[in-house]
Design a protein around this motif. Structure first.
Motif, PDB file in Angstrom:
ATOM      1  N   ALA A 121       1.053  -1.199   0.185  1.00  0.00           N
ATOM      2  CA  ALA A 121      -0.123  -0.145  -0.147  1.00  0.00           C
ATOM      3  C   ALA A 121       1.026   1.242   0.052  1.00  0.00           C
ATOM      4  N   ARG A 132       3.777   0.976   2.697  1.00  0.00           N
ATOM      5  CA  ARG A 132       2.935   0.561   3.877  1.00  0.00           C
ATOM      6  C   ARG A 132       2.602  -0.824   3.516  1.00  0.00           C
ATOM      7  N   THR A 133       1.891  -1.321   4.451  1.00  0.00           N
ATOM      8  CA  THR A 133       1.238  -2.581   4.322  1.00  0.00           C
ATOM      9  C   THR A 133      -0.274  -2.594   4.603  1.00  0.00           C
ATOM     10  N   ALA A 134      -1.241  -3.155   3.855  1.00  0.00           N
ATOM     11  CA  ALA A 134      -2.501  -3.244   4.317  1.00  0.00           C
ATOM     12  C   ALA A 134      -2.857  -4.629   4.581  1.00  0.00           C
ATOM     13  N   TRP A 175      -5.449  -7.282   5.661  1.00  0.00           N
ATOM     14  CA  TRP A 175      -6.896  -7.514   5.295  1.00  0.00           C
ATOM     15  C   TRP A 175      -7.335  -8.804   6.052  1.00  0.00           C
ATOM     16  N   ARG A 207      -6.584  -2.484   7.834  1.00  0.00           N
ATOM     17  CA  ARG A 207      -5.844  -1.612   8.564  1.00  0.00           C
ATOM     18  C   ARG A 207      -4.537  -1.545   7.856  1.00  0.00           C
ATOM     19  N   THR A 208      -3.969  -0.409   7.562  1.00  0.00           N
ATOM     20  CA  THR A 208      -2.724   0.176   6.933  1.00  0.00           C
ATOM     21  C   THR A 208      -1.598   0.319   7.793  1.00  0.00           C
ATOM     22  N   SER A 238       5.338  -4.488   2.485  1.00  0.00           N
ATOM     23  CA  SER A 238       4.952  -5.820   2.475  1.00  0.00           C
ATOM     24  C   SER A 238       5.640  -6.855   1.457  1.00  0.00           C
TER      25      SER A 238
END
Length: 226
Positions: free
Chosen positions: A34, A39-41, A43, A54-55, A60
């Motif tokens: 993300a 950043r990493t989402a 799920w 949440r991010t 990632s």
């Protein structure tokens, strides 16, 4: 497998995973890049048949699915390893990347709706409905399916957007509203729409629900787009 989970914001990710595992011990979490890959989402599918996201900070390792409790254990131990991949076990579509805001609701209103539903469930469990006893599961499912909010977009008055208690409960139970002490009611929760998807975007995360399809798609070994 080689490589790490890439998560830098261990506190935020750990809080998300801890809440998820409390709701469902065998939950899966899907990690996706993300914000340009920095950043990493995270799920996850909640027991109420909605998706939570949440991010957090950190790049990632790609689009991968792992057991939530295993990733939580890695973070808690200060380790960087990515747990064994379980990509084929993820069977739910994700909402489109682009959506439109149709309304902003006060944080306090969402809390009130969640508390009212919990109170109704307690009252019905103790005294029944119309004097008749009703099973807990039947009561719970009826409450979750209840449409808590209907938003009529100004540009599409003939296509109202429905927000169910499933979404409200997910937002509250995952901690996406924060607490009454650190957030004011004026911050708002966005109601967003994207095709058949409806989202509630709170200060700390979002809940998405897909109408009519129950979120299920065919099992896959490698993740498709979306």
């Amino acid at each position: 497998m080689s490589g790490g989970h890439g998560i830098v914001d261990v506190t935020d990710a750990g809080a998300f995973l801890a809440r998820l595992v409390r709701l469902e011990r065998a939950a899966l979490v899907r990690l996706r890049p993300a914000a340009g890959g920095v950043r990493t989402a995270l799920w996850a599918r909640l027991p109420w048949e909605v998706l939570a996201v949440r991010t957090v900070a950190g790049a990632s390792p790609g689009d991968v699915t792992v057991a939530a409790d295993q990733l939580l254990a890695e973070l808690a131990a200060g380790r960087a390893a990515l747990p064994a991949r379980q990509d084929a076990q993820w069977r739910w579509a994700l909402p489109p990347a682009l959506s439109r805001r149709v309304e902003t609701l006060p944080v306090g209103e969402l809390r009130r709706l969640a508390e009212a539903a919990a109170g109704t469930l307690r009252e019905a469990a103790q005294h029944g409905v119309g004097g008749r006893a009703v099973g807990q599961r039947v009561l719970r499912d009826a409450l979750l399916d209840h449409v808590a909010v209907v938003v009529t977009p100004d540009d599409e008055p003939d296509r109202p957007v429905e927000v169910t208690q499933r979404m409200v409960q997910g937002l509250v139970r995952m901690g996406f509203l924060g607490t009454s002490r650190d957030r004011s009611d004026g911050d708002g929760v966005q109601v967003r729409a994207a095709g058949r998807w409806v989202g509630l975007v709170g200060p700390y995360g979002a809940i998405w629900s897909q109408k009519a399809t129950n979120l299920v798609v065919r099992p896959i070994v490698a993740h498709a787009k979306g």
